[in-house]
Scaffold this active site. Structure first.
Site, PDB file in Angstrom:
ATOM      1  N   MET A 129       0.838  -1.205   0.000  1.00  0.00           N
ATOM      2  CA  MET A 129       0.000   0.000   0.000  1.00  0.00           C
ATOM      3  C   MET A 129       0.873   1.255   0.000  1.00  0.00           C
ATOM      4  O   MET A 129       0.393   2.364   0.263  1.00  0.00           O
ATOM      5  CB  MET A 129      -0.932  -0.002   1.209  1.00  0.00           C
ATOM      6  CG  MET A 129      -1.899  -1.192   1.183  1.00  0.00           C
ATOM      7  SD  MET A 129      -3.434  -0.905   2.058  1.00  0.00           S
ATOM      8  CE  MET A 129      -2.849  -0.653   3.719  1.00  0.00           C
ATOM      9  N   LEU A 136       6.651   3.417   1.625  1.00  0.00           N
ATOM     10  CA  LEU A 136       7.546   2.275   1.808  1.00  0.00           C
ATOM     11  C   LEU A 136       8.561   2.484   2.930  1.00  0.00           C
ATOM     12  O   LEU A 136       9.003   3.598   3.187  1.00  0.00           O
ATOM     13  CB  LEU A 136       8.282   2.002   0.498  1.00  0.00           C
ATOM     14  CG  LEU A 136       7.360   1.730  -0.708  1.00  0.00           C
ATOM     15  CD1 LEU A 136       8.191   1.564  -1.978  1.00  0.00           C
ATOM     16  CD2 LEU A 136       6.487   0.516  -0.481  1.00  0.00           C
ATOM     17  N   HIS A 137       8.899   1.389   3.587  1.00  0.00           N
ATOM     18  CA  HIS A 137       9.921   1.401   4.637  1.00  0.00           C
ATOM     19  C   HIS A 137      10.777   0.140   4.479  1.00  0.00           C
ATOM     20  O   HIS A 137      10.580  -0.631   3.526  1.00  0.00           O
ATOM     21  CB  HIS A 137       9.262   1.483   6.020  1.00  0.00           C
ATOM     22  CG  HIS A 137       8.173   0.465   6.227  1.00  0.00           C
ATOM     23  ND1 HIS A 137       8.422  -0.888   6.281  1.00  0.00           N
ATOM     24  CD2 HIS A 137       6.832   0.611   6.353  1.00  0.00           C
ATOM     25  CE1 HIS A 137       7.291  -1.535   6.463  1.00  0.00           C
ATOM     26  NE2 HIS A 137       6.300  -0.660   6.502  1.00  0.00           N
ATOM     27  N   HIS A 148       9.111  -3.254   3.636  1.00  0.00           N
ATOM     28  CA  HIS A 148       8.800  -3.485   2.221  1.00  0.00           C
ATOM     29  C   HIS A 148      10.074  -3.813   1.442  1.00  0.00           C
ATOM     30  O   HIS A 148      10.079  -4.685   0.582  1.00  0.00           O
ATOM     31  CB  HIS A 148       8.173  -2.235   1.603  1.00  0.00           C
ATOM     32  CG  HIS A 148       6.874  -1.810   2.223  1.00  0.00           C
ATOM     33  ND1 HIS A 148       6.758  -0.677   2.993  1.00  0.00           N
ATOM     34  CD2 HIS A 148       5.638  -2.365   2.184  1.00  0.00           C
ATOM     35  CE1 HIS A 148       5.493  -0.536   3.388  1.00  0.00           C
ATOM     36  NE2 HIS A 148       4.790  -1.550   2.929  1.00  0.00           N
ATOM     37  N   GLY A 165       4.751 -10.256   4.048  1.00  0.00           N
ATOM     38  CA  GLY A 165       5.480 -10.133   5.308  1.00  0.00           C
ATOM     39  C   GLY A 165       4.763 -10.841   6.449  1.00  0.00           C
ATOM     40  O   GLY A 165       3.537 -10.842   6.523  1.00  0.00           O
ATOM     41  N   GLN A 166       5.556 -11.415   7.343  1.00  0.00           N
ATOM     42  CA  GLN A 166       4.970 -12.083   8.511  1.00  0.00           C
ATOM     43  C   GLN A 166       4.521 -11.082   9.572  1.00  0.00           C
ATOM     44  O   GLN A 166       3.916 -11.466  10.554  1.00  0.00           O
ATOM     45  CB  GLN A 166       5.961 -13.087   9.082  1.00  0.00           C
ATOM     46  CG  GLN A 166       6.122 -14.269   8.142  1.00  0.00           C
ATOM     47  CD  GLN A 166       6.845 -15.426   8.764  1.00  0.00           C
ATOM     48  OE1 GLN A 166       7.845 -15.227   9.442  1.00  0.00           O
ATOM     49  NE2 GLN A 166       6.367 -16.627   8.543  1.00  0.00           N
ATOM     50  N   SER A 223       3.853   1.453   8.066  1.00  0.00           N
ATOM     51  CA  SER A 223       3.566   2.787   7.521  1.00  0.00           C
ATOM     52  C   SER A 223       2.796   3.613   8.544  1.00  0.00           C
ATOM     53  O   SER A 223       2.848   4.837   8.539  1.00  0.00           O
ATOM     54  CB  SER A 223       2.741   2.671   6.233  1.00  0.00           C
ATOM     55  OG  SER A 223       3.396   1.827   5.320  1.00  0.00           O
TER      56      SER A 223
HETATM   57  P1  AMP Z   1       1.445  -2.816   3.504  1.00  0.00           P
HETATM   58  O1  AMP Z   1       2.000  -1.796   2.573  1.00  0.00           O
HETATM   59  O2  AMP Z   1       1.461  -2.393   4.952  1.00  0.00           O
HETATM   60  O3  AMP Z   1       0.120  -3.381   3.046  1.00  0.00           O
HETATM   61  O4  AMP Z   1       2.453  -4.035   3.467  1.00  0.00           O
HETATM   62  C1  AMP Z   1       2.822  -4.644   2.243  1.00  0.00           C
HETATM   63  C2  AMP Z   1       3.579  -5.907   2.533  1.00  0.00           C
HETATM   64  O5  AMP Z   1       4.738  -5.592   3.320  1.00  0.00           O
HETATM   65  C3  AMP Z   1       2.755  -6.921   3.349  1.00  0.00           C
HETATM   66  O6  AMP Z   1       3.046  -8.231   2.870  1.00  0.00           O
HETATM   67  C4  AMP Z   1       3.287  -6.720   4.747  1.00  0.00           C
HETATM   68  O7  AMP Z   1       3.159  -7.866   5.560  1.00  0.00           O
HETATM   69  C5  AMP Z   1       4.748  -6.403   4.478  1.00  0.00           C
HETATM   70  N1  AMP Z   1       5.321  -5.681   5.605  1.00  0.00           N
HETATM   71  C6  AMP Z   1       4.887  -4.516   6.149  1.00  0.00           C
HETATM   72  N2  AMP Z   1       5.638  -4.176   7.219  1.00  0.00           N
HETATM   73  C7  AMP Z   1       6.566  -5.163   7.373  1.00  0.00           C
HETATM   74  C8  AMP Z   1       7.620  -5.397   8.300  1.00  0.00           C
HETATM   75  N3  AMP Z   1       7.889  -4.566   9.296  1.00  0.00           N
HETATM   76  N4  AMP Z   1       8.361  -6.508   8.124  1.00  0.00           N
HETATM   77  C9  AMP Z   1       8.105  -7.375   7.120  1.00  0.00           C
HETATM   78  N5  AMP Z   1       7.124  -7.217   6.226  1.00  0.00           N
HETATM   79  C10 AMP Z   1       6.360  -6.121   6.337  1.00  0.00           C
END
Ligand code: AMP
Length: 285
Positions: A30, A33-34, A37, A147-148, A186
């Site tokens: 979404m 990014l950090h 991601h 991500g887990q 995020s």
């Molecule tokens: P999001 O943008 O929050 O929907 O996350 C996108 C993908 O990044 C999803 O598969 C999340 O599980 C993964 N993700 C987000 N934060 C982390 C994190 N701190 N460590 C590992 N994977 C992450």
């Protein structure tokens, strides 16, 4: 890096890459990014694979009183990070591109979607599985990376792929944390400095619970009690859930014998954070 907001352009690009014999790896996000991601992206950068990252804040997975409108966005910064990381293509569709007309078709993964985050966020996982399915149908990846940090989401997607025979390998990636243990998200940007400080309790309480299990505690209720006590006492965070579940299917656990998921959702002000840890029991204790 190639960049498109249009499904037809992306499909054309992918067809050309497949024609050249390349595999397709896919990281849905979404945005904003950090390093979490970027870790998914690093794992997805494999020889002979064309790597596509999507950025789409999916309205379907947000409840009416959730943070859709204030979800953080910064596309130009994200583009820079993706270019630096060496991603091959970015897909960043608009809401109109993904949902040109009201949806009447949804993908639902029963049971798993009703517990933990699904209990507090009704319809959330239906929104996730529906958009991930749409993205899978558009991208048709060989491998997709999750991500887990969102452990329940990962299990649900894995189950969806199995139940629906999607020819996609789901690759889990470990949680990436800040130096003080806070899982990257995020949404961390919404925390005040005091809340940010208090939020360390999530990873700290998980580590303490793990130690308690490894030194012999086998009662899931007792571990849950310890988690709650620590979080409430040390942070005043409002606990949504603090639960011990079977790590393979999230079923309820009484006595800890097999790998368990310690799962937390805690609100700091208006910001709801999740974190978790998988603990494997050492048999000789
Ligand atoms: P999001 O943008 O929050 O929907 O996350 C996108 C993908 O990044 C999803 O598969 C999340 O599980 C993964 N993700 C987000 N934060 C982390 C994190 N701190 N460590 C590992 N994977 C992450």
């Amino acid at each position: 890096m190639k960049r498109t907001s249009h499904i037809h352009e992306l499909r054309k690009m992918i067809a050309e890459e497949k024609e050249r014999g390349r595999k397709i790896n896919f990281v849905p996000t979404m945005g904003f990014l950090h390093r979490g991601h970027l870790s998914l992206i690093a794992q997805a950068q494999q020889k002979d694979a064309f790597l596509i990252v999507s950025i789409f804040v999916n309205p379907l997975q947000f409840g009416p009183n959730e943070d859709l409108s204030r979800y953080p966005r910064d596309l130009e910064r994200d583009v820079r990070l993706l270019e630096e990381a060496g991603v091959d293509a970015l897909f960043h569709p608009t809401v109109e591109e993904m949902y040109p007309h009201p949806m009447v078709t949804f993908v639902e993964v029963g049971q798993l979607d009703a517990m933990l985050c699904g209990a507090t966020r009704p319809g959330h996982f239906r929104g996730v599985t529906t958009i991930v399915n749409k993205l899978f149908n558009i991208v048709q990846p060989d491998k997709a990376f999750f991500g887990q940090k969102d452990y329940q989401q990962y299990l649900i997607i894995e189950r969806m792929v199995r139940d629906l025979n999607l020819p996609i390998q789901i690759c889990p990636v470990s949680i990436v944390r800040e130096e003080d243990g806070l899982a990257m998200s995020s949404r961390n940007i919404f925390l005040t400095s005091e809340q940010r400080q208090k939020a360390q309790i999530l990873s700290k309480s998980l580590a303490a619970a793990e130690l308690s299990i490894q030194t012999g505690q086998r009662s899931a209720r007792e571990i849950e009690r310890q988690l709650r006590e620590r979080i409430t006492f040390e942070s005043q965070g409002i606990i949504d859930y603090a639960e011990v579940r079977d790590a393979s299917d999230l079923s309820e656990v009484t006595e800890i014998k097999r790998p368990v998921l310690l799962a937390l959702a805690v609100k700091f002000g208006t910001t709801r954070l999740i974190d978790n840890k998988v603990v494997e029991v050492k048999q000789n204790v």
